[in-house]
Design an enzyme around this catalytic site. Structure first.
Site, PDB file in Angstrom:
ATOM      1  N   GLU A   1     -39.944 -44.624-114.127  1.00  0.00           N
ATOM      2  CA  GLU A   1     -39.660 -44.926-112.705  1.00  0.00           C
ATOM      3  C   GLU A   1     -38.597 -43.929-112.262  1.00  0.00           C
ATOM      4  O   GLU A   1     -37.401 -44.149-112.449  1.00  0.00           O
ATOM      5  CB  GLU A   1     -39.132 -46.359-112.559  1.00  0.00           C
ATOM      6  CG  GLU A   1     -40.110 -47.436-112.965  1.00  0.00           C
ATOM      7  CD  GLU A   1     -41.183 -47.696-111.910  1.00  0.00           C
ATOM      8  OE1 GLU A   1     -41.119 -47.111-110.810  1.00  0.00           O
ATOM      9  OE2 GLU A   1     -42.097 -48.482-112.199  1.00  0.00           O
TER      10      GLU A   1
ATOM     11  N   CYS B   1     -33.901 -45.536-104.638  1.00  0.00           N
ATOM     12  CA  CYS B   1     -34.949 -44.573-104.969  1.00  0.00           C
ATOM     13  C   CYS B   1     -35.940 -44.488-103.824  1.00  0.00           C
ATOM     14  O   CYS B   1     -36.608 -43.481-103.645  1.00  0.00           O
ATOM     15  CB  CYS B   1     -35.647 -44.976-106.267  1.00  0.00           C
ATOM     16  SG  CYS B   1     -36.203 -46.679-106.258  1.00  0.00           S
TER      17      CYS B   1
END
Ligand code: NAD
Length: 511
Positions: free
Chosen positions: A265, A299
């Site tokens: 990720e 993010c």
């Protein structure tokens, strides 16, 4: 130390002290370097944590593997019940844990509490999953045979997490992995060590109450050396890594070398496309949170606004006004009036300064912000940039700070092309009222990201769907949908009860 200040009494409610042990293998014991946890809002030391030595990591991995023999044999609904209790224990500590996230990571309290709520939601999701983990029976072409797909736990897994979601990302992995029958060794970010100790204490309390070995959820606070040790460890059947693309790429290669599994990720470079027919009130409301919220440290933060030429000037000027309205609300993330907290570290402030200087050098225009704030802590102004080409290296790079690039587009097709031209592929959003454009956007020639939104910000995902991104974001999926498959291994089982051997495809071999 801030922990001595009665203002921060929530730290003691979480069982934290001036000196904390950052390693849990069923027992709390650490022999590595002592580090200080710093509050980004003031630059002051909160408390100390003793990190893991290489031998401490070894003890964690061995204890976790040992604990797996008990844990992996428990029925999944029994494991689900433990995870349910963890959810309840988190509910009890919601306020102090949220306050700690705010103090140590730097995000505002509602977002910090939201992060703990996200972990609680994943516990709920995992509880349901524990009673519905599938296993399929397929029709066999051979008479008297059954074809079964059987899922088993992987064993021990490693969880390496980033600083910006110090609770939720662990929760996404841990709750699902636990019901799947895995045990874990968690290597959190070395700049959020107190959060990881507090979370592990909560999980420990539930395991202890149920007479389950604590090493089912081992903790190993340390730096990149401990991370690298975990990544190389063949006992860690899966390495779930959340962090930057640069580090994630190395991690992926290392894990692949030993044919382990990885779930990556990594970084994002997320865009909102503003179509010519976009509802601008909706867009402005969403963009303020998406671009400037969390001080640009999600993010999924919006880093590029791809704006139709017909509304470009209107959007930039309204966004500047909206930014002007929040500048007085930048401050201590624990205060209720604050909307934006600090950056997390002095290094992040340096990266912000460097990027702003480079924007100016490359001929970009700072429409708003651009400066480090003159106050204690690591505060910067949220920044709006125009005038850089869509394919400038700066625009294509993730700077983990509140800087948004506004880029004009002639039409939606060009917007989609720009959206997809960066190496990252995490989140994206289109603001439009046109149904046909929505389906183009979510179709084969639309956004190439893992998260494809319409009329909402790029950030703020729910746990029910699978979370993750394509390309240099790593391709991993966590949390909802069928992400549980990452944490289990699949066997295809054929059982013959016919009393004779029959080969598939009706192959005759000998008589
Ligand atoms: P980082 O890559 O610096 O660190 C992440 C973790 O990796 C830390 O725990 C660190 O100690 C560890 N680490 C560092 N070097 C290592 C090595 N060689 N081997 C093993 N582990 C190592 O990232 P960060 O600054 O903490 O977090 C910000 C980044 O994370 C951003 O790029 C952001 O986009 C990304 N992120 C992605 C997601 C997602 O779900 N896609 C979520 C959160 C953050």
């Amino acid at each position: 130390y801030l922990i001595q200040d009665p203002k921060y009494s929530f730290l003691k409610e979480l069982g934290l002290q001036e000196k904390n042990v950052g390693v849990f293998n069923g027992k709390w014991e650490a022999n590595g370097q002592v580090i200080q946890s710093i509050s980004p809002a003031s630059g002051k030391v909160i408390a100390e944590v003793q990190t893991a030595s290489p031998a401490d990591y070894e003890a964690c991995a061995a204890a976790a593997q040992e604990a797996w023999h008990t844990w992996g044999e428990l029925p999944a609904p029994t494991r689900g019940e433990i995870v349910r209790q963890i959810g309840d224990a988190l509910r009890e500590k919601l306020q102090p844990l949220g306050q700690l996230v705010s103090l140590e990571m730097g995000k505002i309290l509602p977002e910090a509490i939201g992060e703990v709520v996200e972990y609680i939601h994943v516990c709920d999701l995992a509880l349901g999953l524990s009673r519905s983990l599938p296993g399929t029976i397929f029709p066999s072409e051979r008479p008297g045979h059954v074809l079964i797909e059987k899922w088993n736990p992987l064993g021990a897994i490693g969880i390496i997490t980033a600083f910006n979601f110090p609770v939720a990302v662990f929760g996404w992995n841990s709750a699902i992995a636990m019901v799947c029958g895995d045990v874990s060794v968690w290597k959190p970010s070395e700049t959020t060590p107190l959060i990881s100790v507090a979370v592990t204490k909560i999980v420990e309390s539930v395991l202890q109450k149920n007479n389950i070995p604590g090493a089912v959820a081992a903790l190993c606070v340390g730096g990149k050396d401990i991370g690298a040790q975990l990544v190389k460890d063949e006992r860690m059947k899966l390495v779930s890594f959340t962090g930057s693309t640069a580090v994630g790429q190395q991690v992926g290669v290392e894990v692949q070398k030993r044919f382990g599994r990885h779930l990556l990720e990594l970084g994002g470079n997320n865009a909102i496309i503003v179509n010519e027919d976009a509802n601008l009130d909706l867009l402005l409301n969403a963009a303020l949170f998406a671009c400037a919220g969390t001080a640009g440290q999600r993010c999924t933060t919006t880093r590029r606004l791809l704006i139709h030429k017909k509304v470009f000037n209107a959007v930039v000027s309204r966004l500047k006004k909206a930014y002007a309205g929040v500048i007085s609300k930048i401050g201590d993330p624990l205060l209720s009036e604050t909307l934006i907290g600090p950056l997390h570290t002095p290094a992040a402030v340096e990266a912000y300064k460097k990027t702003v200087a480079e924007v100016v050098k490359q001929g970009g225009k700072i429409e708003f912000g651009g400066k480090v704030m003159d106050r204690e802590g690591y505060f910067v102004e949220p920044t709006i940039v125009t005038g850089l080409p869509h394919d400038s290296p700066l625009v294509k790079t993730e700077c983990f700070a509140p800087i948004v690039y506004c880029i004009e587009i002639p039409d939606l097709d060009t917007g989609i092309k720009y959206n997809n031209e960066v190496e990252q592929g995490l989140s994206s959003s289109l603001f439009t009222e046109n149904l046909g454009d929505v389906f183009k956007w979510i179709g084969p020639h639309g956004s190439d990201c893992g998260i494809v939104n319409v009329n909402i910000p790029t950030n703020g995902a729910e746990v029910g769907g699978a979370f993750g991104g394509e390309k240099a974001t790593g391709g991993g999926r966590e949390c909802g949908s069928d992400s549980w498959k990452n944490y289990m291994r699949r066997s295809t089982v054929t059982i013959n009860y016919s009393g004779t051997i029959k080969l598939a495809q009706n192959i005759k071999f000998g008589d």
